[in-house]
Scaffold this active site. Structure first.
Site, short mmCIF file in Angstrom:
data_model
loop_
_atom_site.label_atom_id
_atom_site.label_comp_id
_atom_site.label_asym_id
_atom_site.label_seq_id
_atom_site.Cartn_x
_atom_site.Cartn_y
_atom_site.Cartn_z
N HIS A 266 3.71 -3.28 -12.58
CA HIS A 266 3.89 -2.11 -11.71
C HIS A 266 5.26 -1.44 -11.84
O HIS A 266 5.38 -0.29 -12.25
CB HIS A 266 3.72 -2.50 -10.24
CG HIS A 266 2.43 -3.22 -9.94
ND1 HIS A 266 1.24 -2.57 -9.80
CD2 HIS A 266 2.18 -4.53 -9.73
CE1 HIS A 266 0.28 -3.44 -9.52
NE2 HIS A 266 0.82 -4.64 -9.47
C1 BDR Z 1 4.09 -3.66 -5.75
O1 BDR Z 1 4.02 -4.78 -4.89
C2 BDR Z 1 4.91 -5.77 -5.32
O2 BDR Z 1 4.34 -7.03 -5.17
C3 BDR Z 1 5.27 -5.43 -6.74
O3 BDR Z 1 6.58 -5.88 -7.04
C4 BDR Z 1 5.17 -3.93 -6.77
O4 BDR Z 1 6.38 -3.33 -6.35
C5 BDR Z 1 2.72 -3.43 -6.34
O5 BDR Z 1 1.81 -3.13 -5.34
#
Ligand code: BDR
Ligand code: CA
Length: 311
Positions: A240
């Site tokens: 992500h």
């Molecule tokens: C987001 O949630 C976190 O767990 C990850 O680091 C990312 O920023 C994805 O939904």
């Protein structure tokens, strides 16, 4: 060089976003602010320090920010990221000292100290610190060049509840303040990040790289796969947060639209859901660039090339 402040809750994918930023000659990281998110704020600060040490960047300072969301108890994600938030590699306890200044004050002071329109704030976790800064010092809204945030979802629904992406869900009140902040805002939602997968060949490529940063990244991503592959049944876990830095470095790899985005603040099933006016069916004003597609191979090459430059 573009000046950026990274607000983060490492997080394996946050850690790799940090590495990507540190490796780029086009970005000057003015400081790192940590936030309560994947794990509590003291731990996200420690994790950020560990990444700076690994990358040999003791010159960059880390400021701990808010310990909980604005209006509700913290929600953590150890079930995804492990007890440390950054499970995978065994990294030594950092020797970099955390700064005494609060992360919110660092944001305000730094934005005020620079000419207007010269600082990009990148958020990789719940937007609590930026929202607090906007409440405490509304004048900074005019001074920030742009905010680039990982958060939200349109066609990909949710990853922490059926309808919400984690960062939006964890602190929807903060996201609401930022969405109403009148600041140029680019969102990298699940729509994009779910196209950027750590496939087995990509992971193998990282594992074959000699540097200790690439090795740590491979080990972190190997850890993420354990949970995400089972959850999604895909050929790799989504990466992500690096999409935000990737967009700053190579915006042509992404596409999206300027739209109105609203976040649902309360409601048992809808908390943190983002309502994206993709077809402009309301007269709500445009408040974000909402990206929906990425050239995944192009972004992977960019990331791998950058990781190869780190120690
Ligand atoms: C987001 O949630 C976190 O767990 C990850 O680091 C990312 O920023 C994805 O939904
Ligand atoms: Ca994150």
């Amino acid at each position: 060089r573009r000046k950026i402040i990274i607000d983060t809750d490492p997080g394996q994918d946050d850690a790799i976003a940090l590495m990507l930023a540190l490796a780029s000659p086009h970005l000057e990281v003015l400081g790192i602010v940590s936030v309560a998110g994947n794990v509590p704020v003291a731990q996200t600060a420690t994790n950020a320090c560990k990444i700076l040490e690994l990358a040999d960047r003791r010159d960059i300072k880390v400021y701990a920010g808010c310990a909980r969301p604005l209006r509700r108890p913290p929600i953590t994600a150890e079930h995804v990221h492990g007890q440390s938030g950054m499970d995978g590699p065994v990294l030594p306890a950092p020797t970099i000292a955390l700064q005494a200044q609060h992360g919110v004050d660092f944001l305000i002071d730094t934005i005020r100290a620079h000419p207007a329109g010269t600082i990009t704030v990148v958020t990789l976790g719940p937007m609590t610190n930026l929202a607090m800064a906007l409440v405490k010092a509304p004048d900074i809204a005019q001074r920030v060049e742009q905010v680039v945030a990982m958060g939200g979802a349109y066609s990909e629904c949710g990853n922490i509840t059926p309808n919400a992406e984690f960062n939006m869900f964890a602190d929807p009140d903060a996201a609401d303040i930022v969405l109403h902040g009148q600041i140029p805002l680019t969102l990298l939602p699940l729509d994009v990040t779910h196209q950027f997968l750590v496939t087995p060949p990509r992971l193998a490529q990282l594992r074959a790289m000699p540097g200790r940063c690439a090795q740590a990244a491979a080990s972190m991503l190997g850890f993420s796969e354990r949970f995400d592959l089972k959850k999604y049944g895909w050929e790799g876990a989504p990466l992500h947060d690096p999409c935000t830095i990737g967009w700053l470095l190579a915006p042509d790899l992404f596409s999206g639209r300027e739209v109105n985005v609203s976040v649902v603040v309360d409601g048992p099933l809808m908390q943190g859901a983002t309502a994206v006016d993709w077809w402009h069916v309301t007269d709500r004003p445009v408040n974000a660039r909402f990206l929906r597609h990425v050239d995944s191979d192009g972004l992977w090459s960019l990331l791998a090339d950058h990781l190869a430059r780190l120690p």
